[in-house]
Design an enzyme around this catalytic site. Sequence first.
Site, PDB file in Angstrom:
ATOM      1  N   PRO A  14       1.052  -1.610  -0.294  1.00  0.00           N
ATOM      2  CA  PRO A  14       0.008  -0.129  -0.108  1.00  0.00           C
ATOM      3  C   PRO A  14       1.008   1.081   0.153  1.00  0.00           C
ATOM      4  CG  PRO A  14      -0.099  -0.477   1.543  1.00  0.00           C
ATOM      5  CD  PRO A  14       0.701  -1.659   1.506  1.00  0.00           C
ATOM      6  N   CYS A  15       1.353   1.370  -1.232  1.00  0.00           N
ATOM      7  CA  CYS A  15       2.581   1.953  -1.369  1.00  0.00           C
ATOM      8  C   CYS A  15       1.556   4.135  -1.025  1.00  0.00           C
ATOM      9  CB  CYS A  15       2.842   2.632  -2.598  1.00  0.00           C
ATOM     10  SG  CYS A  15       2.639   1.940  -3.468  1.00  0.00           S
TER      11      CYS A  15
END
Length: 100
Positions: A67-68
């Site tokens: 989940p950048c």
Amino acid sequence: MQRARLLSILKNKGLSNFQIKVLTIAAAIPKGETRTYKWVAKLSGRPKACRAVGNALNKNPFPVIIPCHRVIRSNGAIGGYKLGTKKKIRALRSDGALLK
DNA sequence: AAGTAAGAAATTT
DNA sequence: AAATTTCTTACTT
């Protein structure tokens, strides 16, 4: 726990040590929360490598698993996103990280 | 040697 | 004081 497997794959990909650490940390960010590049950099052991963190996330091999999009700037700005900042905002809204 | 998904500081309004 | 601009930092290719 895919985390261990993820680490193995990252190592196998031949990514840099710093990059691996950053990606691992990014993957550990809880849903609904946001972290700053500085925060990640600090956890990576390189507090002043905030830019390098963004650099590493940009080359993120698993944009879905990691989940950048929960990593934002320290001054509140969204920052950047491989698929466009617009999408990043949408993703954050879905996570409930954005008040509105 | 050059570029970048940032940060902090300095300057201007 | 708030907003904007500029320079510097650290890592990858």
